[in-house]
Design a protein around this motif. Structure first.
Motif, short mmCIF file in Angstrom:
data_model
loop_
_atom_site.label_atom_id
_atom_site.label_comp_id
_atom_site.label_asym_id
_atom_site.label_seq_id
_atom_site.Cartn_x
_atom_site.Cartn_y
_atom_site.Cartn_z
N UNK A 172 0.83 -1.21 0.00
CA UNK A 172 0.00 0.00 0.00
C UNK A 172 0.86 1.25 0.00
N UNK B 82 -5.05 -4.65 -3.87
CA UNK B 82 -4.68 -3.44 -3.13
C UNK B 82 -4.90 -2.19 -3.98
N UNK C 95 -7.41 0.59 -3.28
CA UNK C 95 -7.19 1.63 -2.27
C UNK C 95 -6.76 2.95 -2.90
N UNK C 96 -6.14 2.90 -4.09
CA UNK C 96 -5.75 4.15 -4.73
C UNK C 96 -6.54 4.37 -6.01
N UNK D 248 -12.81 -4.00 -0.30
CA UNK D 248 -12.70 -2.86 0.61
C UNK D 248 -14.04 -2.17 0.83
#
Lengths: 312, 388, 262
Positions: free
Chosen positions: B224, B328, B331-332, B342
């Protein structure tokens, strides 16, 4: 005394050792020979119960070897193998002390024993005690392996091709040393090998294994003179027979009264080597000297030729 | 003949027993986020099917305990899995009241325990049968085909997972495409750069330690953080380098995720290329020189084919790792299955988490089986060890 | 023939001449890390250019030092549990009793490693709720695999002559395990632990998405408020920890390897 009584080992339908019976006298060297897969190693490993027999019994000095748990039995019997199997994470001294530590000897006694064995095997305790096995040469590793097997003063020493990984010159020296130590300590040695030279040099009695069967068991000379089967005859080698006869006994046993010219031959030399020396130096006879260097007689070409011939 | 017991079978039978008797088969919730109430097998299924399943599980437990052939065990496992898969769908429609669109039915711990028990039985049987690589890929195909057929048949439509899906089917496939593009695209980029870099490191010895150390260092930065760190430079490039924006370079979104995955992928590719080339037997190289091959010919015809299994192993590591790490990216704002994971965590909606996690696991698993088969086919004699 | 100590020493002395450089770099790294954790404000001028005008350059929603300790604690607990379970399991399947499970456990490890850490983490939330617990479970499960795999490899590839000698010397099964097998397997087991810890250190940051208190908090705060300085400091602390622990364990492993004469 070790009595092997009708011992058999089978894995499924495969019979590896078939109904072998033999008696091994104390303080002798018995060599088990045979081709690979003949069951010789399995037979050896049943003595200290690394392999449990399917049927039959083995008695050590009259006591069934199943009377105690396997690990206790093995602590009483020395065991040395090809490639030495030294513990790489332990020093030479710790390796030798393995069985005494398992037996719970006190530290002082262990230390003394380690020092004694190192000296006996011509390894300077100062230099070698704290080294790790990978810091030793092959010959030294092998000596430590045998020293470890003898550390708890066993009456019996089992050896599985102990010299197999050594080069010829070191091997000859190791064999010589083993005999000397055996005489000194009086240990009963049972040794497995496929090297017939080694067998004839070391053995008081030779056991020949073939396809799981014990085909002949007797003094080396008997094997040469009266091979029980074709297999034994092939193993000894027809053209080698006279020389095998000569390699059983020492020059000292063939000594005749009298005198001879030229360089002397030590009484401990095998008759075979004495013959080679006579042939090479072009002599009919040579003086023999004892261990103290004093002449004790002579050895003759005629005498050796007579000894090499088949006995009637 | 004496009846012989199978130790693993006993464990499986215990799991089957626990899953049947002590744990609920399904969970019923009045709506998406309230706590659920547990339902046993007999409560979740029409009486006939419930009884049939109980009997079938009993028979399966007995068969697992007895020592039988691997093929028979695989058959038991396959039938057990099929029964579970079909009946959990039945439970969904049975427990949902007619016309109620808020009620949610999901598999509960008992179902998962039974599923695990049968998967264990299947894994054990397959391990014992030692199937050829092609057969393994075939088995994978059959399994995925069966799953697809059940999905297409609409049998699972009453389950909460599928309800989550039906609400966002478009988004799901969109994110799936992004996930696969991220994972495979970054892999391709890593191979295009990593392979020549690996060959260079093999040829130019002084480079080796330096390059591998830098790549090792990159691996220690948590994913992350690396994703985040790349936002700034890529944002700067997007604004200041002419044409960069046009080809999709952005500060947030897929671009930093792509670059991060690419950077993580470099180490296994480069390291395994170096190891593979170093493992080429000297004699093979000497012989190639001896018959007059040029440096390039040697590389293409001797070194590379011999190093291929090890390089493929590196690619397998990268692909499986990338499929996992691509989650992951969400998340961005990079998309992928992580979006559901998420979002689900954020809304405490576990079905949504599953909607993201299950496809990710299946994808990684399938990739591993296919690449393992490829590696084995390329190294028929000596199965290559895994490095890096 | 004996090994001459002089030649061996001379060969070893040559690389030692420059051995202080990496050592100094590590000391510098450790020093910088500790300074940053204790007095982060010293570094404010360096990080300030990375943030917009009024945004804080140093994480201000909690102590970095405390978070680092919590991070290390989670990894330590999960890894300790993973070591105990993985080594025990590997020992069990390599005993005659557990031999039936050996092949299966190998393939399970293979399958297990295809499970992405995020999936493991997300899937344990339904069972355990939010907070530290799912993170611990995910780290534990994911950490098991490399340790189990390495222990298994080590215990099944011990030199046969040594094992034969241990049996022949009259060691019991337990004595063989503790005095020969485990000491000889130690370096390879440690390599598995090292791999496991490195992965866990990074994966623990993801735990903050399910509300576990780790350094991931700093990074996620940075992602949410578009604060590059936060992301950078969170990421670099974890990276530095990983490098230092990896190096330390590598050195320990090399020592064990030398001791084991491998």
């Amino acid at each position: 005394m070790i009595e092997i009584d009708g011992i058999t080992k089978r894995y499924g339908d495969n019979i590896v050792v078939n109904n072998v019976t033999m008696t091994i006298n104390p303080r002798t060297v018995t060599v088990i020979v045979g081709t690979s897969g003949s069951g010789k190693t399995t037979l050896l490993r049943m003595i200290n119960r690394l392999v449990e027999p399917t049927s039959g019994t083995i008695r050590l000095d009259g006591e069934d070897n199943r009377a105690v748990p396997g690990f206790e039995l093995r602590r009483r019997i020395g065991y040395a193998i090809q490639g030495h199997g030294l513990f790489p994470h332990r020093t030479v001294a710790e390796n030798i002390a393995t069985v005494p530590v398992l037996l719970g000897w006190e530290t002082g006694r262990i230390k003394a024993k380690v020092a004694e064995l190192l000296a006996l095997f011509q390894l300077d305790p100062e230099t070698f005690a704290d080294r790790f096995p990978h810091e030793l040469s092959g010959g030294q590793q092998q000596r430590v392996g045998v020293a470890r097997a003898l550390a708890a003063e066993p009456n019996v020493l089992l050896m599985d091709e102990p010299f197999g990984a050594l080069d010829p010159i070191i091997r000859a020296k190791a064999q010589e040393d083993l005999l000397a130590i055996q005489r000194l300590l009086g240990t009963t040695i049972i040794l497995v090998t496929h090297d017939m030279e080694e067998a004839f040099y070391l053995a008081d009695r030779i056991a020949v294994m073939d396809k799981g069967e014990l085909v002949q068991y007797g003094p080396p000379a008997e094997l040469v003179e009266r091979p029980a089967t074709d297999f034994v005859e092939t193993l000894i080698g027809a053209t080698e027979r006279p020389f095998r006869m000569l390699s059983i006994e020492t020059a000292g046993a063939a000594v005749e009264p009298g005198d001879a010219q030229g360089a002397a031959i030590a009484a401990a030399t095998t008759q075979r080597d004495a013959l080679a020396e006579l042939l090479w130096s072009g002599r009919d006879a040579a003086p023999i000297i004892g261990a103290d260097g004093q002449p004790i007689g002579r050895i003759t070409l005629d005498g050796l030729v007579r000894r090499a011939a088949r006995r009637r | 003949m004496r009846i012989r017991f199978d130790k693993l079978g006993v464990l499986i039978a215990i799991l089957l027993g626990l899953g049947t008797l002590l744990a609920p088969f399904a969970t019923f919730r009045a709506n998406r986020i309230v706590p659920g109430s547990p339902r046993s097998i007999l409560e979740s299924l029409p009486p006939i099917w419930g009884t049939a399943l109980l009997i079938a599980l009993g028979v399966a437990a007995v068969l697992a305990i007895l020592k039988t052939s691997a093929a028979a065990r695989l058959a038991v496992a396959a039938l057990g899995l099929l029964a579970l898969m079909l009946l959990i769908g039945t439970a969904g429609s049975f427990l949902t009241p007619e016309g109620n669109t808020y009620a949610r039915v999901s598999p509960a711990s008992g179902f998962w325990t039974l599923l695990f028990a049968f998967l264990l039985l299947a894994a054990d049987a397959i391990t014992r049968m030692k199937p050829k690589p092609t057969v393994r890929v075939l088995l994978l195909g059959v399994t995925l085909g069966a799953l697809a057929a059940i999905l297409a048949s609409g049998r699972w439509d009453a389950l909460s997972l599928l309800k989550e899906y039906s609400g966002r089917a478009d988004v799901f496939w969109n994110e799936a495409a992004k996930h696969v593009t991220l994972a495979i695209g970054s892999l391709v980029a890593a191979v295009v750069v990593g392979l020549p870099l690996g060959i260079l490191c093999h040829r130019v010895r002084p480079l080796r330690a330096g390059v591998l150390n830098v790549l090792n260092l990159i691996q220690t930065i948590p994913s992350i953080a690396l994703f985040g760190i790349l936002i700034a430079p890529l944002g700067w490039i997007a604004v200041n380098v002419p044409g960069a924006y046009a080809i999709g370079v952005r500060g947030i979104g897929a671009a930093p995720a792509f670059v991060a995955l690419f950077l993580y992928s470099l180490l296994p590719v480069v390291a395994n290329t170096v190891v593979g080339l170093a493992g080429v037997p000297r004699e093979a190289n000497e012989a190639a020189r001896g018959i007059g091959m040029t440096g390039a010919q040697r590389l293409l015809r001797v070194e590379f084919p011999l190093a291929l299994p090890v390089i493929l192993t590196g690619i397998r590591i990268v692909l499986v790792q990338n499929i996992g790490l691509a989650t992951i990216a969400a998340l961005i704002g990079g998309g992928g299955f992580g979006v559901f994971v998420f979002q689900g965590i954020g809304q405490t909606a576990m079905d949504l988490v599953l909607l993201g996690a299950v496809p990710t696991v299946l994808l990684a698993f399938a990739a591993a089986i296919i690449l393992d088969a490829l590696i084995e086919i390329n190294a028929p004699l000596n199965r290559a060890g895994r490095t890096a | 023939m004996t090994v001459s100590p002089t030649t061996a020493d001379r060969a070893a002395a040559r690389p030692r001449a420059r051995a202080w450089i990496p050592l100094a770099l590590r000391a510098l790294l450790l020093g910088t890390l500790l300074t940053f954790l204790v007095a982060p404000s010293i570094f404010e001028p360096i990080l300030k250019p990375l943030v917009q005008d009024n945004a804080p350059a140093i994480y201000n929603q909690g102590s970095l030092f405390t978070l680092t300790l919590l991070h290390l604690r989670i990894v330590a607990i999960a890894t300790t549990a993973a070591i105990l379970v993985a080594v025990t399991l590997a020992i069990l399947v390599t005993r005659p009793f557990g031999a039936e499970f050996l092949a299966l456990s190998r393939s399970l490890v293979n399958v297990g490693q295809t499970f992405p850490p995020v999936a493991v983490l997300a899937l344990s939330v339904p069972a355990l709720g939010f907070g530290e617990k799912p993170t611990l479970v995910a780290l534990f499960l994911y950490g098991l695999l490399p340790i189990f795999e390495n222990t298994l490899t080590a215990l099944t590839t011990l030199p046969p002559a040594v094992m034969e000698a241990a049996r022949g010397a009259g060691m019991t099964d337990r004595q063989r395990l503790f005095r020969v097998e485990l000491p000889l397997a130690a370096p390879v087991i440690l390599a598995g632990i090292r791999l496991s810890i490195t992965v866990s250190l990074a994966t623990a940051t993801i735990g903050s998405t399910v509300a576990a208190r780790t350094l991931g908090e700093v990074i996620i705060a940075g992602l949410q408020s578009n604060n590059l300085a936060f992301i950078l400091q969170g990421g670099l602390i974890v990276g530095a920890l990983a490098v230092l622990i990896y190096d330390g364990l590598s050195a320990l492993e090399a020592r064990l390897r030398r001791r084991a004469g491998l």
